[in-house]
Design a protein around this motif. Sequence first.
Motif, PDB file in Angstrom:
ATOM      1  N   PRO A  39       0.817  -1.206   0.000  1.00 37.35           N
ATOM      2  CA  PRO A  39       0.000   0.000   0.000  1.00 37.35           C
ATOM      3  C   PRO A  39       0.848   1.253   0.000  1.00 37.35           C
ATOM      4  CG  PRO A  39      -0.064  -1.087   2.136  1.00 37.35           C
ATOM      5  CD  PRO A  39       0.621  -2.025   1.191  1.00 37.35           C
ATOM      6  N   CYS A  58      -1.879   4.020   4.985  1.00 37.34           N
ATOM      7  CA  CYS A  58      -2.080   3.446   3.666  1.00 37.34           C
ATOM      8  C   CYS A  58      -3.273   4.144   3.029  1.00 37.34           C
ATOM      9  CB  CYS A  58      -2.311   1.939   3.737  1.00 37.34           C
ATOM     10  SG  CYS A  58      -3.648   1.447   4.857  1.00 37.34           S
ATOM     11  N   TYR A  62      -6.268   0.011  -0.033  1.00 40.57           N
ATOM     12  CA  TYR A  62      -5.610  -0.822   0.968  1.00 40.57           C
ATOM     13  C   TYR A  62      -6.017  -0.476   2.398  1.00 40.57           C
ATOM     14  CZ  TYR A  62      -2.755  -1.752  -3.127  1.00 40.57           C
ATOM     15  OH  TYR A  62      -2.333  -2.090  -4.385  1.00 40.57           O
ATOM     16  N   CYS A  77      -4.616  -1.869   7.532  1.00 41.94           N
ATOM     17  CA  CYS A  77      -4.205  -1.889   6.140  1.00 41.94           C
ATOM     18  C   CYS A  77      -4.071  -3.340   5.688  1.00 41.94           C
ATOM     19  CB  CYS A  77      -2.852  -1.203   5.948  1.00 41.94           C
ATOM     20  SG  CYS A  77      -2.802   0.536   6.443  1.00 41.94           S
ATOM     21  N   GLU A  79      -2.346  -5.908   2.396  1.00 45.65           N
ATOM     22  CA  GLU A  79      -1.527  -6.028   1.190  1.00 45.65           C
ATOM     23  C   GLU A  79      -1.471  -7.491   0.792  1.00 45.65           C
ATOM     24  OE1 GLU A  79       2.922  -5.618   2.237  1.00 45.65           O
ATOM     25  OE2 GLU A  79       1.893  -4.349   3.715  1.00 45.65           O
TER      26      GLU A  79
END
Length: 408
Positions: A39, A58, A62, A77, A79
């Motif tokens: 992110p 972020c 995200y 967040c 990812e």
Amino acid sequence: MTVFLRLALSCALLTGGLGTAPAAHAGNAAPAPSPTRTPPVQAPAVRTPAVQAPQPPCSAPYRIDETLPNGARWQLCWEMRNIEGLTLTKVVYTPKNSRPVGVLRSTALAQIHVPYDSGNPRFHDIGSLGYTAIPLQAADCPGGERREQSVCVMTRARGHAYLKSGYEEPAKSAQGRDLVVFAAFQVGWYTYLAEWAFSDDGAITPRVGATGSLSGFTTTPEHGWPIGVGSRTFEESHSHNIFWRLDFDVQGKADDVVEQYDFSGSGTAKRKLKRTVFTRETKAVNSPMRWWRVVDRKVRNSDGHRVSWEINNSDSAEYRGPAGEAFTRADLYVTNYRSCERLATNNPAPHCAASVDRYVNGEKLTDPVLWVNVGYHHVARDEDADPMPTHWQGFRITPRDVTARNPH
């Protein structure tokens, strides 16, 4: 031949839409280098009032920021990492009308170890998990939002938050709700659902669901179960030993301590509580009524009690492998943070130990990371015929003294 077919099928499933990926169950094969989807980082957030949590570092898509019906707020967040797959970072919980509490710096799957009962094969399903992410359909994320097609963010009912009868006062009851973040991965014949549920009472439930298809490995009666007509075909039994890596940061990495709690007195009328503080890297096994917590030495709730998060792993099948699988000999590992220690087995970092049991070397704990191992023994049944129903395994993280009373 069956192992080759499993690898070939896995590669075929990964073609089209996701690009070419390393073969699933590749053992010690290192993942192909590729940029990790990370992110974007924003500038530091403007300072906000104490009852508001700062925005996670972020940006969309995200960032996850959800306030549940009871007023509880979760911020984090996500990812999609090439090695670990779905990874959640900067997890913050804010109870209703209260201050935000940092919980996790990061959490992700760290391995899915699949040994078969005959002794062979023995797979390690994580090493390039991000390549195997499946594009989700609308039906896979009911009422939620699909982020970059591969991640679902949604809320769902979790049943009664509480129910109290009236007697001399009005009856009280409430329904609870979860924020759910999950992704699906195709590894060989199996489809793995990696899910984290963040409850409106502050609890977190990481779990993995296994679905898709049976492997089709056949064996003799002592290692399997008859599948299909008659008793000629025995599907081989196997284990799914799943590891999670949890880097706790209770209001930051400073002052976090890991404790173990036991209750002596089995077979007697009285029980005594025993607390063990882990000051150095260690490993632990499940035991009746045993649980652990990550506690901050300085952060306290309004009752003056130290804020902590309890880990309960009582539902594991507790698989224990041979000498070459020493990483299966414990249900919880506590290590000091090292960025290269990413997976519980087949760790890809060239200058780091290969497995979580070797991470434990007596180092003093200053920034603890927890590795939770949950086993499930899969003995196939006729009902597993295609498509295989999802079987779930996981554990629970419960807030302990984060608030001074029921936050619901």
